[in-house]
Each structure stands twice: as C-alpha cells, then as structure tokens.
Scaffold this motif. Structure first.
Motif, PDB file in Angstrom:
ATOM      1  N   SER A   1      28.605  34.259  41.951  1.00 13.95           N
ATOM      2  CA  SER A   1      28.719  35.782  42.786  1.00 13.95           C
ATOM      3  C   SER A   1      29.415  35.597  44.098  1.00 13.95           C
ATOM      4  O   SER A   1      29.235  34.660  44.802  1.00 13.95           O
ATOM      5  CB  SER A   1      27.174  36.023  42.938  1.00 13.95           C
ATOM      6  N   CYS A   7      40.074  39.228  42.427  1.00 16.63           N
ATOM      7  CA  CYS A   7      39.739  37.989  42.091  1.00 16.63           C
ATOM      8  C   CYS A   7      38.937  37.895  40.754  1.00 16.63           C
ATOM      9  O   CYS A   7      38.090  38.869  40.437  1.00 16.63           O
ATOM     10  CB  CYS A   7      38.736  37.534  43.158  1.00 16.63           C
ATOM     11  N   VAL A   8      39.012  36.782  40.328  1.00 19.70           N
ATOM     12  CA  VAL A   8      38.181  36.587  38.828  1.00 19.70           C
ATOM     13  C   VAL A   8      37.134  35.392  39.369  1.00 19.70           C
ATOM     14  O   VAL A   8      37.551  34.374  39.918  1.00 19.70           O
ATOM     15  CB  VAL A   8      38.927  36.034  37.905  1.00 19.70           C
ATOM     16  N   HIS A  22      38.810  43.231  45.143  1.00 23.54           N
ATOM     17  CA  HIS A  22      38.139  43.640  44.078  1.00 23.54           C
ATOM     18  C   HIS A  22      37.890  42.659  43.325  1.00 23.54           C
ATOM     19  O   HIS A  22      38.564  41.336  43.050  1.00 23.54           O
ATOM     20  CB  HIS A  22      39.148  44.668  43.363  1.00 23.54           C
ATOM     21  N   PHE A  23      36.785  42.723  42.615  1.00 21.81           N
ATOM     22  CA  PHE A  23      36.121  41.400  41.265  1.00 21.81           C
ATOM     23  C   PHE A  23      36.302  42.157  40.031  1.00 21.81           C
ATOM     24  O   PHE A  23      35.692  42.982  39.754  1.00 21.81           O
ATOM     25  CB  PHE A  23      34.843  41.338  41.824  1.00 21.81           C
ATOM     26  N   TRP A  24      37.288  41.547  39.279  1.00 20.93           N
ATOM     27  CA  TRP A  24      37.502  42.002  37.944  1.00 20.93           C
ATOM     28  C   TRP A  24      36.892  40.667  36.842  1.00 20.93           C
ATOM     29  O   TRP A  24      37.042  39.662  37.326  1.00 20.93           O
ATOM     30  CB  TRP A  24      39.002  42.199  37.495  1.00 20.93           C
ATOM     31  N   GLU A  25      36.661  41.004  35.612  1.00 23.92           N
ATOM     32  CA  GLU A  25      36.405  40.034  34.593  1.00 23.92           C
ATOM     33  C   GLU A  25      37.726  39.114  34.340  1.00 23.92           C
ATOM     34  O   GLU A  25      37.377  38.074  33.931  1.00 23.92           O
ATOM     35  CB  GLU A  25      36.007  40.713  33.444  1.00 23.92           C
ATOM     36  N   ALA A  26      38.869  39.652  34.402  1.00 26.27           N
ATOM     37  CA  ALA A  26      40.019  39.034  34.009  1.00 26.27           C
ATOM     38  C   ALA A  26      41.316  39.757  34.788  1.00 26.27           C
ATOM     39  O   ALA A  26      41.120  41.080  35.048  1.00 26.27           O
ATOM     40  CB  ALA A  26      40.222  39.157  32.504  1.00 26.27           C
ATOM     41  N   ARG A  30      34.302  32.424  38.971  1.00 26.02           N
ATOM     42  CA  ARG A  30      33.756  31.276  37.778  1.00 26.02           C
ATOM     43  C   ARG A  30      32.344  31.978  37.122  1.00 26.02           C
ATOM     44  O   ARG A  30      31.732  32.775  37.775  1.00 26.02           O
ATOM     45  CB  ARG A  30      33.607  30.099  38.500  1.00 26.02           C
ATOM     46  N   GLU A  31      32.183  31.575  36.101  1.00 23.30           N
ATOM     47  CA  GLU A  31      31.138  31.896  35.429  1.00 23.30           C
ATOM     48  C   GLU A  31      29.743  31.501  35.919  1.00 23.30           C
ATOM     49  O   GLU A  31      29.638  30.455  36.545  1.00 23.30           O
ATOM     50  CB  GLU A  31      31.084  31.161  33.920  1.00 23.30           C
TER      51      GLU A  31
END
Length: 549
Positions: free
Chosen positions: A488, A481-482, A512-516, A484-485
């Motif tokens: 959390s 997942c990415v 998993h959480f990635w930046e992109a 939103r700015e």
C-alpha cells in the motif's frame, strides 16, 4: 521505391578494377547452409511438432515454388499477418529465397491498421493466419493490388499453406540473385508519433546485423544451442531467430500466443535453452514468477533484452535469480538493434564504485555513436544531446517517405530521436525519448531519471511518468504506479519518499495507482499508451493542483 540512400548502379574502386554490382548472399542461404551441414538436427519446435533443418529447407523451397507459380517475383511485397508459428517463420525464408520483400505485421493490430500497412507497403500478396479473416477483407479493400492470399490453416479466404507445401515438396527453387541494397524486409516502426513507417532492411545490411549479433550479443553460439521465442517474430524476435538459423540453433516456440512464465521455464529446462530475446517487462515477469525457482535454467548463457532500458532495481533482481547472463542492447528497428551492447560481465547485481548504473553499454562492433546538439555538432562527454549513429547496420531509409528520410538523416548520421550522453570511456546513457522530455517552469525534466528513483521504493513494481499541461508551470509530471502485491502507498507518501532524491521541480505533481500499465503487443510500456489511458479516464484534461515549492 524511394529510400534515403539509392542503390549504386556501379562503382570503380581504386586500382582500375570495375564492378557492375555489389552482389551479396541471399539471406535464405543461411537456411540452405544449415540443411546441408546439419540435415537431421532439430531446427524448430512448436509444441509436439518438430522439424529438422532438411525438412524446413524443403518446405521453404516448396512454398517459394508456389509463390513463383502465382506470379510473385523479385521486389514484390508479401504482407504476413500471423501469430508465431512454423509457417510464419518459414514465410520469411520463402520470401527471401525468391528475392521478394517480407512485410510482417504485429498480429494484434486491428484490421484497419493492417489495411494501412498493406497499402503503405504496396503489397501484392498476403499470407494470413486463419484466425484473421477480417484482416484479409480490410487489406484487400485498401490494397486492391493484392492478388494472392494464402491461409495458414483451413480458411475460406485462401488455399491452405501446408496443403500447398505438401503438393510441391521435392521441388527445388534457385535462390534469387541479390545485391547489397536489395530490400528483403519492410520493418514497420511502432508509430509512437504518427502512422507507422516502413524501414527498408536490405540483404547486405542484414548480413552485417547477423554477424554483429553473433559477435557482440551471443559469442560462441553453435548448433548445440537452443533459443526460446517469447516475443512476436514480426520484429526484434524475428531478427534474433534469423541469427539463430545462421548458426544452426534450434528455435523453440511457446505453445500459444498467451505468455505463460511457467511454460517458458519448463521449455527452458526441457530443451536446455541457452539464449532468448526479451524486453525488460518480459524479463521482469519471468524472474518474478514463482516458477523461476521450480525449473532448471542453468543452461542459460544469454538472456538478451532490448526495446527499452531495464530499471536498475529490476536488473538487480534478475541477476540475483539468473546469474550473470543478462545482455542489454540498444538499437531501433531502423538500425536493427545495432547501436550499443552491455555484455554479461558488465552486469552487476550489487551497486558499487565501479558499476556504471544506467548505461546501455558501449558501441557495437563496426558502429559509431555520437551525441549531437540541435545543430548536428558533437557535444562534450556527459552533455545531453540526441543519440546519432552511422555504420553498416543503418537501414536504407523509409519506403516512399522522403519527408521522414529528410528528418531522420543529417550529414550521413541517422538520428534516433533518443536523448542521452556519453561518458569519457564511451559508455552511452539514455535519458529518454526526445518526445518524453517535458519543460516545467522553464526547466527540462527527463522522466527516466525520476522513474528510477520511484522504483527504489519497496512498494512500487512499475511506474511511468509523463508531462501534462499545467496553467502555472507550463507542464508538470504525472506518475502512474503499479504496486507490488499486498503493498500500500499513497501519493503523499511517495512524494515524501522522493523529496531530497530528485530536485523539487522534478517531483510528480500527481500520482495515480493502477492495477496495471498498458503495454504494446511487444510487451513494452509506451508513454503514448499511458497518455491515452490517462485521457480516457479524464485524468489529464483538468490541471492538477500545484504543490508548494
């Protein structure tokens, strides 16, 4: 050339009238038509540079004359390695004009990848942007038959394209005679499995594709329109711009290969852009960028997206920003986009009882779609199977690849490799690629369904789910997942959010959480690239812990 459906040498229709060939219009005649009808109209915009239709046609004649002088003839393949620019676009028409075959590459490919395309296509000439000298070296090493190399811009590896054009301006070239099945374009697939394959597009097939695009995707298009290019011209965007030429529509390029949403919206306002071809990720970037509210985009009538279905939440957001201008089509390179269409009137910004959520539309004009089981039999409405298609838009087959042709055609149907179903009214729904499906505990899981649910969480901007090996269940889902700015989210919170929205066996076992997310050169998120990234990070070698059922 070995393709699936060889060109017939002759045919004798009913009534006793014989014909020795199936003569069709050479596609480059579209440019000549525009030059005759609209000589002083702007045809092309690239930064501060503009050309009229008459100027572009003359330049294409000049380059065609140069190619002929260098021994390039009908049927020869011309490899083109270039970022979007005027010369790259012109090379398509110069190639068509002499009856040769245009072989564009994805300019972001490595030298070795382009060398493979040179060899696989049997190229004997190459047009290359000056920024890619190493690609020329690699291509000539792999394909020694390349005897001519022309540089776009000053370069050591060949004469400059524009200088050659200037030297021959005023020379006229007779447009080559072509038949329906004469190849014009080798459209290399993205190679999601194995190495890329050259889909053979022909003059007759593409004439239908162009007519169909104008009928189904952007009806009413005229020379008063303008189209913005936001994707590489080597693939879908190139087909889209060829369609624009057929109606004298001006083409507007972004000033650089780096995508900039603010620049795009500014060009839309300046040139009163009416249509553009995108992929869902680019549409998402455009509509979520603050500049969407800073420039006038009221001229837009058709924002056409393809390459992948758009997630419903992204679709709703785009509709609220742009209004009812979205057009979705489903179609592979092998069918040149012509499988289904979902027009603007069927895009709704709000869910409701009459909204078909998740559909990619109905059959394109002149195209038949069938959902088939493994035996090639048509299945019942709402039953999942492989999406198969027949019609005049289907390509001639893969170049010099009888094995791939045998796998891709069955009883005259082209097998897309996509899974889906059709409802009682003929609307098609894509479940996913056959290769995306995984089996967990004996049950089939189609990631697309779960991804749609994940994206309803307000913290999630993007997601990709794929199956990975698991000692207990055979395969389990892994979600990347990415957020939103400023948002959390934890793995436990997301799984709890999904619980009750999808069956337990469909829940991802690891998040998993990635930046992109990794993207292809065309802006698409591919499962192949996500899987490679997971492997590089060491995230799929170790089986994830099983959750309690």
């Amino acid at each position: 050339m070995s393709v699936a459906k060889p060109s017939p040498a002759s045919a004798a229709p009913k009534g006793g009238v014989a014909r020795s060939s199936r003569r069709v219009m050479n596609l480059s005649h579209f440019l000549r038509q525009a030059a005759r009808r609209l000589p002083e109209h702007i045809a092309f915009v690239e930064g501060a540079r503009t050309l009229t239709w008459a100027q572009m046609d003359a330049r294409v004649d000049a380059m065609a004359a140069e190619l002929v002088a260098r021994g390039i003839a009908k049927g020869d393949r011309i490899l083109v390695q270039s970022k979007n620019c005027l010369e790259m676009f012109e090379s398509m028409f110069a190639t068509f004009r002499i009856g040769a075959v245009w072989v564009p590459t994805n300019f972001r490919q490595t030298p070795s990848e382009v060398a493979y395309l040179a060899s696989a296509s049997g190229a004997t000439a190459m047009i290359c942007h000056r920024d890619f000298p190493e690609h020329v070296v690699a291509a000539r090493a792999e394909a020694p038959a390349i005897s001519t190399v022309i540089a776009i811009g000053a370069a050591d590896f060949g004469p400059d394209y524009d200088a050659l054009v200037a030297a021959r301006l005023g020379e006229k070239v007779r447009v080559a005679d072509v038949e329906h099945d004469d190849p014009c374009w080798f459209f290399f697939t993205s190679g999601t499995t194995g190495r890329p394959k050259a889909a053979v597009l022909t003059h007759g097939q593409m004439a239908f594709v162009i007519t169909n695009h104008l009928c189904d995707l952007m009806p009413g298009t005229t020379e008063a329109d303008a189209a913005l290019v936001v994707a590489p011209l080597s693939h879908g965007a190139g087909v889209h711009q060829l369609v624009q030429v057929a109606r004298g529509v001006k083409t507007v390029l972004l000033p650089s290969e780096r995508f900039d949403a603010a620049e795009a919206w500014q060009l839309i306002e300046t040139w009163r852009v009416t249509n553009m071809f995108t992929v869902p990720t680019i549409t998402k970037l455009l509509t979520e960028h603050p500049s969407v509210d800073q420039f006038d985009h009221s001229s837009l009538r058709y924002v056409i997206y393809a390459g992948a279905p758009m997630y419903r939440e992204d679709q709703k957001f785009a509709l609220k920003k742009l209004g009812k201008v979205l057009v979705q089509y489903f179609g592979l390179g092998e069918v040149t986009g012509n499988i289904t269409v979902l027009p603007p009137r069927l895009h709704e910004a709000e869910d409701g009882p009459n909204v078909r959520i998740g559909t990619c539309g109905f059959e394109r004009t002149g195209i038949e779609v069938q959902i088939q089981n493994d035996a090639g039999e048509e299945v019942q409405p709402f039953e999942t199977g492989e999406i198969c298609v027949c019609g005049p838009a289907v390509f001639a087959g893969y170049y010099d690849n009888p094995e791939a042709n045998a796998k891709s055609f069955r009883d005259g149907w082209f097998r897309t490799g996509d899974l889906g179903h059709m409802d009682n009214e003929g609307f098609v729904y894509i479940t996913g690629r056959a290769s995306d499906m995984y089996i967990s505990g004996g049950s089939n899981v189609y990631p697309r369904e779960v991804e749609e649910k994940v994206l309803t969480h307000p913290a999630v901007a993007e997601v990709a789910i794929l199956g990975v090996p698991d000692a207990m269940w055979g395969e389990v889902g892994v979600a990347v997942c990415v957020l939103r700015e400023g948002a959390s989210l934890t793995e436990e919170e997301l799984v709890a959010f999904l619980d009750g929205k999808v069956a337990r066996y469909k829940l991802p076992r690891r998040v998993h959480f990635w930046e992109a997310l990794p993207r292809s050169a065309y802006g698409k998120i591919t499962k192949k690239m996500v899987r490679e990234a997971l492997s590089e990070r060491g995230l799929i070698d170790t089986p994830p812990p099983a959750r309690s059922a």
